[in-house]
Scaffold this motif. Structure first.
Motif, PDB file in Angstrom:
ATOM      1  N   VAL A 199     -43.140   6.344 -16.923  1.00  0.00           N
ATOM      2  CA  VAL A 199     -42.619   7.645 -17.362  1.00  0.00           C
ATOM      3  C   VAL A 199     -43.577   8.280 -18.352  1.00  0.00           C
ATOM      4  O   VAL A 199     -43.900   9.476 -18.266  1.00  0.00           O
ATOM      5  CB  VAL A 199     -41.221   7.478 -17.988  1.00  0.00           C
ATOM      6  N   TRP A 200     -44.050   7.476 -19.309  1.00  0.00           N
ATOM      7  CA  TRP A 200     -45.015   7.997 -20.289  1.00  0.00           C
ATOM      8  C   TRP A 200     -46.265   8.510 -19.598  1.00  0.00           C
ATOM      9  O   TRP A 200     -46.774   9.582 -19.910  1.00  0.00           O
ATOM     10  CB  TRP A 200     -45.373   6.882 -21.266  1.00  0.00           C
ATOM     11  N   TYR A 201     -46.776   7.743 -18.641  1.00  0.00           N
ATOM     12  CA  TYR A 201     -48.022   8.103 -17.976  1.00  0.00           C
ATOM     13  C   TYR A 201     -47.860   9.328 -17.084  1.00  0.00           C
ATOM     14  O   TYR A 201     -48.658  10.275 -17.150  1.00  0.00           O
ATOM     15  CB  TYR A 201     -48.509   6.909 -17.151  1.00  0.00           C
ATOM     16  N   PHE A 202     -46.838   9.323 -16.251  1.00  0.00           N
ATOM     17  CA  PHE A 202     -46.713  10.390 -15.263  1.00  0.00           C
ATOM     18  C   PHE A 202     -46.220  11.711 -15.852  1.00  0.00           C
ATOM     19  O   PHE A 202     -46.262  12.735 -15.185  1.00  0.00           O
ATOM     20  CB  PHE A 202     -45.813   9.941 -14.113  1.00  0.00           C
ATOM     21  N   ARG A 203     -45.761  11.690 -17.095  1.00  0.00           N
ATOM     22  CA  ARG A 203     -45.474  12.948 -17.777  1.00  0.00           C
ATOM     23  C   ARG A 203     -46.755  13.648 -18.212  1.00  0.00           C
ATOM     24  O   ARG A 203     -46.781  14.868 -18.354  1.00  0.00           O
ATOM     25  CB  ARG A 203     -44.586  12.698 -19.008  1.00  0.00           C
ATOM     26  N   ARG A 264     -55.141   6.017 -18.266  1.00  0.00           N
ATOM     27  CA  ARG A 264     -55.202   4.838 -17.400  1.00  0.00           C
ATOM     28  C   ARG A 264     -55.369   3.556 -18.222  1.00  0.00           C
ATOM     29  O   ARG A 264     -54.863   2.492 -17.841  1.00  0.00           O
ATOM     30  CB  ARG A 264     -56.358   4.977 -16.407  1.00  0.00           C
ATOM     31  N   SER A 265     -56.074   3.656 -19.360  1.00  0.00           N
ATOM     32  CA  SER A 265     -56.292   2.466 -20.186  1.00  0.00           C
ATOM     33  C   SER A 265     -54.999   1.983 -20.833  1.00  0.00           C
ATOM     34  O   SER A 265     -54.917   0.837 -21.282  1.00  0.00           O
ATOM     35  CB  SER A 265     -57.327   2.773 -21.278  1.00  0.00           C
ATOM     36  N   VAL A 266     -53.980   2.838 -20.905  1.00  0.00           N
ATOM     37  CA  VAL A 266     -52.670   2.438 -21.409  1.00  0.00           C
ATOM     38  C   VAL A 266     -51.803   1.893 -20.278  1.00  0.00           C
ATOM     39  O   VAL A 266     -51.077   0.910 -20.437  1.00  0.00           O
ATOM     40  CB  VAL A 266     -51.969   3.629 -22.093  1.00  0.00           C
ATOM     41  N   LEU A 267     -51.876   2.525 -19.115  1.00  0.00           N
ATOM     42  CA  LEU A 267     -51.018   2.134 -17.994  1.00  0.00           C
ATOM     43  C   LEU A 267     -51.368   0.750 -17.454  1.00  0.00           C
ATOM     44  O   LEU A 267     -50.468  -0.068 -17.187  1.00  0.00           O
ATOM     45  CB  LEU A 267     -51.134   3.172 -16.872  1.00  0.00           C
ATOM     46  N   ILE A 268     -52.651   0.455 -17.295  1.00  0.00           N
ATOM     47  CA  ILE A 268     -53.054  -0.793 -16.638  1.00  0.00           C
ATOM     48  C   ILE A 268     -52.608  -2.030 -17.429  1.00  0.00           C
ATOM     49  O   ILE A 268     -52.055  -2.973 -16.843  1.00  0.00           O
ATOM     50  CB  ILE A 268     -54.574  -0.798 -16.401  1.00  0.00           C
ATOM     51  N   PRO A 269     -52.787  -2.096 -18.763  1.00  0.00           N
ATOM     52  CA  PRO A 269     -52.251  -3.257 -19.494  1.00  0.00           C
ATOM     53  C   PRO A 269     -50.732  -3.387 -19.376  1.00  0.00           C
ATOM     54  O   PRO A 269     -50.208  -4.506 -19.328  1.00  0.00           O
ATOM     55  CB  PRO A 269     -52.664  -2.980 -20.945  1.00  0.00           C
ATOM     56  N   ALA A 270     -50.027  -2.245 -19.325  1.00  0.00           N
ATOM     57  CA  ALA A 270     -48.571  -2.305 -19.164  1.00  0.00           C
ATOM     58  C   ALA A 270     -48.194  -2.937 -17.822  1.00  0.00           C
ATOM     59  O   ALA A 270     -47.216  -3.694 -17.735  1.00  0.00           O
ATOM     60  CB  ALA A 270     -47.981  -0.906 -19.261  1.00  0.00           C
ATOM     61  N   ILE A 271     -48.997  -2.662 -16.787  1.00  0.00           N
ATOM     62  CA  ILE A 271     -48.751  -3.278 -15.474  1.00  0.00           C
ATOM     63  C   ILE A 271     -48.951  -4.786 -15.560  1.00  0.00           C
ATOM     64  O   ILE A 271     -48.161  -5.571 -15.007  1.00  0.00           O
ATOM     65  CB  ILE A 271     -49.691  -2.666 -14.417  1.00  0.00           C
ATOM     66  N   ASN A 272     -49.983  -5.228 -16.284  1.00  0.00           N
ATOM     67  CA  ASN A 272     -50.237  -6.664 -16.420  1.00  0.00           C
ATOM     68  C   ASN A 272     -49.104  -7.359 -17.170  1.00  0.00           C
ATOM     69  O   ASN A 272     -48.710  -8.482 -16.826  1.00  0.00           O
ATOM     70  CB  ASN A 272     -51.565  -6.889 -17.156  1.00  0.00           C
ATOM     71  N   VAL A 273     -48.575  -6.694 -18.209  1.00  0.00           N
ATOM     72  CA  VAL A 273     -47.433  -7.255 -18.939  1.00  0.00           C
ATOM     73  C   VAL A 273     -46.226  -7.387 -18.015  1.00  0.00           C
ATOM     74  O   VAL A 273     -45.499  -8.396 -18.046  1.00  0.00           O
ATOM     75  CB  VAL A 273     -47.093  -6.372 -20.157  1.00  0.00           C
ATOM     76  N   LEU A 318     -48.726   1.037  -8.009  1.00  0.00           N
ATOM     77  CA  LEU A 318     -49.100   1.734  -9.240  1.00  0.00           C
ATOM     78  C   LEU A 318     -50.547   2.206  -9.195  1.00  0.00           C
ATOM     79  O   LEU A 318     -50.873   3.290  -9.688  1.00  0.00           O
ATOM     80  CB  LEU A 318     -48.871   0.808 -10.432  1.00  0.00           C
ATOM     81  N   ARG A 319     -51.422   1.360  -8.611  1.00  0.00           N
ATOM     82  CA  ARG A 319     -52.829   1.763  -8.511  1.00  0.00           C
ATOM     83  C   ARG A 319     -52.981   3.001  -7.636  1.00  0.00           C
ATOM     84  O   ARG A 319     -53.694   3.948  -7.976  1.00  0.00           O
ATOM     85  CB  ARG A 319     -53.647   0.608  -7.943  1.00  0.00           C
ATOM     86  N   TRP A 320     -52.295   3.011  -6.508  1.00  0.00           N
ATOM     87  CA  TRP A 320     -52.412   4.164  -5.619  1.00  0.00           C
ATOM     88  C   TRP A 320     -51.629   5.356  -6.136  1.00  0.00           C
ATOM     89  O   TRP A 320     -51.969   6.501  -5.813  1.00  0.00           O
ATOM     90  CB  TRP A 320     -51.973   3.782  -4.209  1.00  0.00           C
ATOM     91  N   LEU A 321     -50.577   5.104  -6.939  1.00  0.00           N
ATOM     92  CA  LEU A 321     -49.899   6.237  -7.581  1.00  0.00           C
ATOM     93  C   LEU A 321     -50.859   6.968  -8.500  1.00  0.00           C
ATOM     94  O   LEU A 321     -50.862   8.199  -8.572  1.00  0.00           O
ATOM     95  CB  LEU A 321     -48.675   5.751  -8.374  1.00  0.00           C
ATOM     96  N   ASP A 322     -51.666   6.198  -9.223  1.00  0.00           N
ATOM     97  CA  ASP A 322     -52.674   6.813 -10.087  1.00  0.00           C
ATOM     98  C   ASP A 322     -53.675   7.606  -9.260  1.00  0.00           C
ATOM     99  O   ASP A 322     -54.033   8.734  -9.602  1.00  0.00           O
ATOM    100  CB  ASP A 322     -53.385   5.734 -10.894  1.00  0.00           C
ATOM    101  N   GLU A 323     -54.104   7.016  -8.147  1.00  0.00           N
ATOM    102  CA  GLU A 323     -55.030   7.733  -7.262  1.00  0.00           C
ATOM    103  C   GLU A 323     -54.375   8.986  -6.698  1.00  0.00           C
ATOM    104  O   GLU A 323     -55.006  10.035  -6.565  1.00  0.00           O
ATOM    105  CB  GLU A 323     -55.461   6.806  -6.126  1.00  0.00           C
ATOM    106  N   LEU A 324     -53.075   8.875  -6.410  1.00  0.00           N
ATOM    107  CA  LEU A 324     -52.367  10.022  -5.843  1.00  0.00           C
ATOM    108  C   LEU A 324     -52.157  11.130  -6.870  1.00  0.00           C
ATOM    109  O   LEU A 324     -51.911  12.276  -6.495  1.00  0.00           O
ATOM    110  CB  LEU A 324     -51.023   9.580  -5.258  1.00  0.00           C
ATOM    111  N   GLN A 325     -52.190  10.793  -8.181  1.00  0.00           N
ATOM    112  CA  GLN A 325     -52.124  11.847  -9.180  1.00  0.00           C
ATOM    113  C   GLN A 325     -53.332  12.768  -9.067  1.00  0.00           C
ATOM    114  O   GLN A 325     -53.210  13.996  -9.132  1.00  0.00           O
ATOM    115  CB  GLN A 325     -52.053  11.241 -10.591  1.00  0.00           C
TER     116      GLN A 325
END
Length: 593
Positions: A199-203, A264-273, A318-325
């Motif tokens: 939500v934070w990222y896609f806003r 992206r540098s915030v989103l990717i660590p959140a995915i790993n968590v 999530l990776r492709w969602l970022d690409e789709l942005q």
């Protein structure tokens, strides 16, 4: 979350830029639905093949879970041979269908990308000329090149892979719930972390990527304008100003690049968590449930393996969602041409005669700023009118209104009593043609370049058109005559020859009214004069509105209109205006020294 602030965008730095529209969400969604509808069969096959591949991949965890459970139950005969054979069959089925998934996905992506390119090209070619002129080359080139390139990866990979990942994750989640329902809690407990990060990222991401794309378009526009006007910039010593402008544009663009990179540098660590929480939750909760005899060891083993397998499809989504942005912004820019209002006109509107008339016309390129002010002009059939005046007075703008390229903001431009703006573009082009200072030779045979004006013209008519503009001599010397390849990378035609080709198209189109906007400006004075005399035979009986700085054109005209500051200050024949001693007389005197 606190971090990098989005860069400030200064609208004033680009306040006079006019770009093509960017499509809204509904338009983009509608276009995506249309693409999926066109390719629904291929899409359903992709989903079906992917389902088989995922189900085959789940056989291994179930077989291993059964073996572990048998060991826990103290079974002596594990039937490992049968288990290994089943696993090998499942592995072979999975490998085959994974290959099919990749093949089907790649084919689907290429076909959708081809559709998108064709749709954009067809729609762009069909845009009203005035829209393209106002948008300029920078924005259009950025969409054709950068946005299509960005969409290429999305269409070839992101859309098919996203579909694959969604089906994959859904089946794995269903497998976990079906095998060991309590382990579904581990997925639910980890979900809020991922949801909050997304939500934070896609806003922030869509606006960031839109600004990044707009920044690149501004860079492309500034560089293209600098290159095109290089000699003018050197003559006026504007190099430093243009460099500063380019640096400012590049700085704005790279600021948005850094901002989206930080997102992206915030989103990717959140995915790993999230991944760690799922696996850890499954093991901790599963272990507790096993100790309490709520779950068997075999169920825990299968559930843990399926949870581990979920990491890849969730990461893909999530990776492709970022690409789709990025792709969504590019798609919105490409689909934006569909939001330009169609100026199709009414096919039933037919001019009754050839009388061209402008009545109290006002027109401006920017809101609140008119270039033409209350211009009224009557051009009877067969009249040869010259529009003269200083540069920037509005001559070319008036010519474009009379040719139907633009519609007046207020007032009327009519042909035979019918509004030009109410006619279809095809109808206007049959009646009125514009030949301006710009011309283009398309790569291909000379014949094809001429047939653009009239597809059913014979070779004899093509040669007659070339002869009418004194181009047949050099054309007959070409290696293959009309079949000679011309244009970039082929036979290079001189600017004057390219202009003759454009005028030959005019002869073939055979409209009754012509607007010539300095159509012979690239020819030397002697050649231009010779060409105009040749054209005089072709233009006999037609209405001709000529815009030129060379006053010998005005001398030969029936009527001369002097345009100053967006108004017609004088109207009359050459002799009348010279005798009047006004603006035209001063121009004529200056012309003759």
């Amino acid at each position: 979350m606190i971090g990098v602030r989005p860069p400030e965008y200064d609208p004033a730095s680009n306040e006079h830029a006019t770009t093509l529209p960017v499509a809204g969400r509904e338009t983009v969604r509608g276009y995506v639905r249309e693409l999926l509808r066109r390719h629904r069969r291929a899409f359903l096959i992709l989903v079906g093949v992917n389902t088989v591949a995922v189900v085959a991949s789940m056989v291994g965890p179930y077989l291993l879970g059964r073996v572990v459970q048998d060991l826990a139950n103290g079974e002596r005969q594990l039937h490992l041979g049968r288990t290994i054979a089943l696993f090998a069959v499942a592995l072979a089925v999975q490998a085959f269908f994974v290959r099919m998934v990749r093949l089907r996905g790649a084919v689907l992506g290429e076909r959708m990308l081809a559709d998108l390119r064709e749709d954009f090209l067809v729609r762009s070619v069909g845009l009203p000329p005035g829209v393209l002129e106002r948008a300029g080359t920078g924005d259009l080139l950025a969409r054709i090149n950068t946005d299509v390139d960005r969409l290429s990866k999305a269409m070839r990979e992101a859309v098919p892979q996203m579909s694959i990942a969604v089906v994959w994750a859904g089946l794995l989640l269903g497998g976990i719930v079906a095998t060991a329902p309590p382990l579904g809690l581990a997925v639910l407990l980890a979900a809020p972390v991922l949801l909050a990060a997304c939500v934070w990222y896609f806003r922030r991401a869509p606006s960031g990527y839109r600004s990044e794309a707009a920044g690149y378009a501004a860079v492309a526009g500034a560089l293209a304008e600098t290159v095109d006007a290089g000699r003018t910039i050197e003559a006026h010593r504007l190099e430093r100003m243009r460099v500063e402008l380019s640096e400012r544009r590049v700085g704005e663009w790279t600021s948005w690049e850094r901002y989206t990179l930080w997102l992206r540098s915030v989103l990717i660590p959140a995915i790993n968590v999230y991944h760690a929480m799922i696996l850890g939750g499954v093991l901790l909760l599963g272990g507790t449930f096993v100790l309490e005899d709520w779950l068997s060891v075999g169920q825990l083993t299968t559930g843990a393996l399926l949870a581990q397998m979920m990491i890849e499809p969730v990461g893909m989504i999530l990776r492709w969602l970022d690409e789709l942005q990025v792709a969504q912004v590019s798609l919105a820019r490409l689909v934006g041409v569909h939001e330009v209002e169609d100026d199709e006109g009414d096919a039933s509107v037919v001019p009754d005669g050839r009388h061209l008339n402008a009545e109290r016309v006002r027109f401006g390129y920017l809101a609140g700023t008119d270039v033409l002010h209350e211009v009224s002009l009557a051009v009877p059939p067969g009249t040869r009118m010259a529009l003269v005046g200083p540069s920037g007075a509005g001559k070319s703008t008036l010519g474009r209104l009379l040719a139907g390229i633009y519609a007046p903001r207020t007032g009327d431009v009519t042909l035979g009593g019918a509004q030009l703006s109410d006619m279809t573009a095809e109808r206007v082009r049959e009646q009125v043609a514009l030949v301006n200072q710009e011309h283009h030779v398309f790569v291909g045979p000379l014949r094809d370049n001429l047939l653009l004006a009239r597809t059913d013209a014979s070779d004899a008519e093509l040669w007659a058109a070339l002869a009418a503009v004194d181009a047949d001599d050099w054309a007959r010397e070409l290696p293959d005559g009309l079949d000679t390849e011309v244009g970039s990378g082929a036979f290079s035609v001189a600017p004057a020859q390219a202009q003759q080709i454009a005028l030959a198209r005019l002869v073939l189109a055979d409209p009754h009214t012509l607007v010539l906007d300095e159509a012979t400006s690239l020819l030397d004075p002697r050649a231009a004069r010779h060409l105009e005399r040749s054209l005089a035979r072709v233009l006999e009986g037609r209405t001709v509105i000529a815009i030129a700085h060379r006053l010998h054109t005005a001398h030969d005209a029936d009527v001369i209109a002097v345009v100053e500051d967006g108004r017609i200050s004088e109207l009359g024949s050459h002799d009348e205006l010279v005798a009047a001693g006004g603006a035209y007389a001063a121009l004529w005197q200056s012309w003759h020294g």
